[in-house]
Write a protein that holds these residues in place. Structure first.
Motif, mmCIF file in Angstrom:
data_model
loop_
_atom_site.group_PDB
_atom_site.id
_atom_site.type_symbol
_atom_site.label_atom_id
_atom_site.label_comp_id
_atom_site.label_asym_id
_atom_site.label_seq_id
_atom_site.Cartn_x
_atom_site.Cartn_y
_atom_site.Cartn_z
ATOM 1 N N ASN A 59 0.816 -1.134 -0.020
ATOM 2 C CA ASN A 59 -0.044 -0.094 -0.021
ATOM 3 C C ASN A 59 0.798 1.080 -0.071
ATOM 4 O O ASN A 59 1.564 1.520 0.811
ATOM 5 N N ASP A 81 -6.210 0.626 -1.698
ATOM 6 C CA ASP A 81 -5.311 1.731 -0.981
ATOM 7 C C ASP A 81 -5.876 3.223 -0.980
ATOM 8 O O ASP A 81 -5.489 3.847 -0.159
ATOM 9 N N CYS A 264 -6.308 -2.745 5.432
ATOM 10 C CA CYS A 264 -5.405 -2.712 4.199
ATOM 11 C C CYS A 264 -4.842 -4.050 4.462
ATOM 12 O O CYS A 264 -4.197 -4.407 3.614
#
Length: 325
Positions: A59, A81, A264
């Motif tokens: 990310n 992201d 994430c």
């Protein structure tokens, strides 16, 4: 992804050549073919070497805190992201005017350890072919289903839709998903007895070597000075000396990102000990959803999270627990 990579290289080089952007934050090749790493490309010539394949799991949003302070920085963001990107905007960690976002299409990133776990040895390269992975080895070619080798965060993908971008490559955006299975393991842990849960986390966290990779990669850990780097704290940049310290670091970090974590999955992805740290964060996310309603951090910039937006209708978890008891 080869066509996307080719288009990205050409477009990023053009953005620098025309003066639209001063640099590009993207992925570069690492020591191994599966080791693509975040990198800054400061010239059009360099940008023509950008990598984008099934091993670009990193990310890039957090790197903007340090890399997008002057001029204009182009950044490549996968759909997942963009949640982190919006959360950083909400917290005023980055300046939107300094950033040009190219939303890149993604069909899921591959975990090389899952490929190896299939007993495939001597791997020299991995390529996508539809729903399969074509694996080149010193012993010949093998194939396996890509779905069996996805990064953990891709297994419960939040969808193919970008929530922040200036342009998309390819131009067609995807859709959100139902996030099926996202909390399955959390629910399995909840079903355990307190002793079993404690044993589970004792075993997992005892593997921690305090490398700080999880903290350093986490977009929600954006403090300029971390308490765990403070020499006066007694725990700065050192290995755990007892089981209390094993848990303290990760529990404090989980509380620190509660309500801000976009799920994430970077914490688990970068952990060299393969500790499922994302499960701590997903437990908090599940609780927030239960008590305050469905909430996805970073879905849009400037949204106020449930833990910083008090209302008189807020749930009282203690009262709920008493009532259920």
């Amino acid at each position: 992804m080869q066509e996307i990579e080719k288009t990205l290289r050409s477009r990023c080089a053009e953005l620098i050549e025309t003066g639209v952007c001063d640099r590009v934050l993207a992925w570069d090749g690492g020591e191994f073919f599966y080791d693509n790493t975040p990198a800054v490309f400061a010239s059009a010539e360099a940008a023509r070497n950008i990598r984008y394949d099934c091993f670009c799991g990193a990310n890039l949003s957090k790197y903007l805190i340090e890399k997008a302070t002057e001029g204009k920085t182009c950044v490549l963001l996968k759909p997942c992201d963009t949640y982190s990107f919006n959360q950083l905007l909400t917290e005023h960690r980055i300046n939107r005017d300094n950033i040009y976002v190219i939303g890149v299409g993604c069909d899921g990133m591959v975990d090389i350890d899952k490929v190896r776990a299939k007993g495939i040895k001597g791997i020299t390269n991995v390529q996508e072919s539809g729903e399969e992975l074509v694996i080149s080895t010193v012993y010949g070619e093998q194939r396996c289903a890509k779905a069996d080798c996805l990064l953990e965060k891709c297994v419960s993908c939040k969808g193919k839709k970008h929530f922040a971008y200036d342009e998309l490559i390819p131009e067609q955006d995807g859709q959100e998903s139902e996030k099926n299975g996202r909390f399955d393991m959390v629910e399995r842990l909840e079903a355990m007895s307190p002793q079993e849960r404690f044993a589970f986390w004792q075993e997992e966290l005892s593997k921690c070597i305090r490398c700080n990779a999880c903290r350093n990669a986490c977009p929600a850990c954006s403090c300029r000075k971390c308490i765990f780097d403070n020499p006066a704290s007694g725990v700065a940049a050192k290995a755990n000396s007892d089981t209390f310290e094993e848990k303290m670091f990760h529990i404090i970090r989980a509380f620190h990102v509660a309500g801000r974590c976009t799920d994430c999955g970077e914490c688990s992805r970068v952990c060299p000990q393969n500790i499922p740290l994302h499960l701590l964060n997903r437990k908090f996310i599940k609780e927030i959803n239960q008590f305050y309603g469905e909430y996805q951090a970073g879905e849009e910039p400037d949204q106020r999270g449930p833990l910083v937006n008090f209302t008189t209708d807020d749930a009282d978890p203690t009262a709920v627990s008493d009532k259920e008891g």
